[in-house]
Design a protein around this motif. Structure first.
Motif, mmCIF file in Angstrom:
data_model
loop_
_atom_site.group_PDB
_atom_site.id
_atom_site.type_symbol
_atom_site.label_atom_id
_atom_site.label_comp_id
_atom_site.label_asym_id
_atom_site.label_seq_id
_atom_site.Cartn_x
_atom_site.Cartn_y
_atom_site.Cartn_z
ATOM 1 N N ILE A 1 0.845 -1.203 0.000
ATOM 2 C CA ILE A 1 0.000 0.000 0.000
ATOM 3 C C ILE A 1 0.875 1.245 0.000
ATOM 4 N N HIS B 1 -0.163 0.608 -4.092
ATOM 5 C CA HIS B 1 -1.310 -0.265 -4.293
ATOM 6 C C HIS B 1 -2.480 0.212 -3.434
ATOM 7 N N GLY B 2 -3.694 -0.026 -3.880
ATOM 8 C CA GLY B 2 -4.845 0.132 -3.025
ATOM 9 C C GLY B 2 -4.968 -1.061 -2.102
ATOM 10 N N PRO B 3 -5.673 -0.924 -0.975
ATOM 11 C CA PRO B 3 -5.819 -2.072 -0.067
ATOM 12 C C PRO B 3 -6.431 -3.287 -0.745
ATOM 13 N N ALA C 1 -3.729 -4.854 -2.926
ATOM 14 C CA ALA C 1 -2.706 -5.515 -2.115
ATOM 15 C C ALA C 1 -3.220 -6.847 -1.587
ATOM 16 N N ALA D 1 -0.282 4.117 5.380
ATOM 17 C CA ALA D 1 -0.612 2.882 4.677
ATOM 18 C C ALA D 1 -1.286 1.881 5.600
ATOM 19 N N SER E 1 -4.813 2.956 6.266
ATOM 20 C CA SER E 1 -5.642 2.720 5.088
ATOM 21 C C SER E 1 -6.104 1.270 5.040
ATOM 22 N N TRP E 2 -5.182 0.365 5.333
ATOM 23 C CA TRP E 2 -5.550 -1.056 5.322
ATOM 24 C C TRP E 2 -6.523 -1.381 6.450
ATOM 25 N N TYR F 1 -9.925 -0.310 5.575
ATOM 26 C CA TYR F 1 -10.478 -1.195 4.557
ATOM 27 C C TYR F 1 -11.008 -2.475 5.193
#
Length: 264
Positions: A196, A200-202, A205, A252, A255-256, A259
């Motif tokens: 991420i 990459h987006g979650p 990834a 990052a 963000s994960w 998600y």
């Protein structure tokens, strides 16, 4: 970052090292990715040798002792440690030199399948955990997550920065100074945050991680809890020591976590 050079080692220490390597004709310091006081490739008559050195009164010497203890149990994907010198207040470890470049994790990188295959092979090759003394994941994550969620019998690396994957004729995984015994999916989960950070987006990834069997077999609630705990940990690290790399990793990780836990 290393803050000393080979020439800064006391003469008595260099003499003992050279009893293993032969005369050192030159030394090229590493440019990144080490907590050692010295990290360098030594040029010797028999070929290059990688060494890392740290003063024994440095609190981080425990990481070097851990790596020295674990190395004999690792598969050959890790460079073999050939000698250890403790002399005049210094601990020096000597490893086979591994040529190669650091892994590239950005979207579309040709390295991504290689990294997935490497994590798969590590989880397979290091389960069950070798009979070597390492910290349990249940202890490392104590107070942040239900210990049972990260419990397991795999030796996991835990420091899956791209600096620790060297790609040449084959991939090698270096710097085993922070391993623990725990769930086989931990390294893949940690790599998701690195992906991420690399752009990459979650969802992308996690889609990449789906090719790794131990990840596919992981318990989703455990992953949810781990992602939330990891985000909190990186945020804490950023506040404690705002090193340049920690801010992006905290972003990052959050963000994960968001998600995985959209209603949190």
């Amino acid at each position: 970052m290393p803050d000393r050079r080979w020439e800064d080692l006391p003469a008595a220490v260099r003499l003992v090292v050279e009893s293993h390597t032969g005369p050192v004709r030159g030394a090229q310091s590493a440019s990144a990715g080490s907590v050692s006081n010295i990290a360098a490739t030594l040029e010797t008559a028999s070929g290059p040798v990688f060494c890392k050195a740290i003063q024994t009164d440095n609190p981080l010497v425990r990481m070097h002792r851990t790596e020295a203890r674990v190395n004999p149990w690792l598969p050959d994907i890790a460079p073999r440690m050939r000698w250890k010198v403790e002399e005049a207040g210094w601990l020096v470890l000597g490893f086979d030199h591994v040529p190669g470049r650091h892994a590239v994790l950005s979207p579309g990188s040709a390295d991504l399948p290689v990294i997935a295959d490497t994590l798969t092979a590590l989880a397979q090759g290091l389960t069950p955990c070798p009979p070597v003394r390492v910290q349990a994941a249940t202890k490392r994550w104590e107070g942040r997550i239900d210990p049972e969620m990260v419990d397991g019998d795999t030796l996991v690396h835990t420091d899956v920065t791209p600096f620790n994957f060297l790609l040449g004729a084959r991939v090698r995984v270096i710097d085993w100074s922070m391993p623990c015994r725990g769930a086989a999916w931990i390294d893949t989960a940690l790599m998701i945050v690195r992906l991420i950070r690399a752009g990459h987006g979650p969802d992308g990834a996690e889609g990449w991680a789906d090719q790794i069997p131990v990840w596919k077999q992981a318990d989703p609630p455990a992953i949810d809890a781990f992602a939330a705990a990891l985000a909190d940990l990186w945020e804490q690290r950023r506040h404690e020591n705002p090193a340049p790399h920690r801010g992006p990793l905290a972003v990052a990780a959050r963000s994960w976590a968001n998600y995985r836990n959209p209603s949190a």
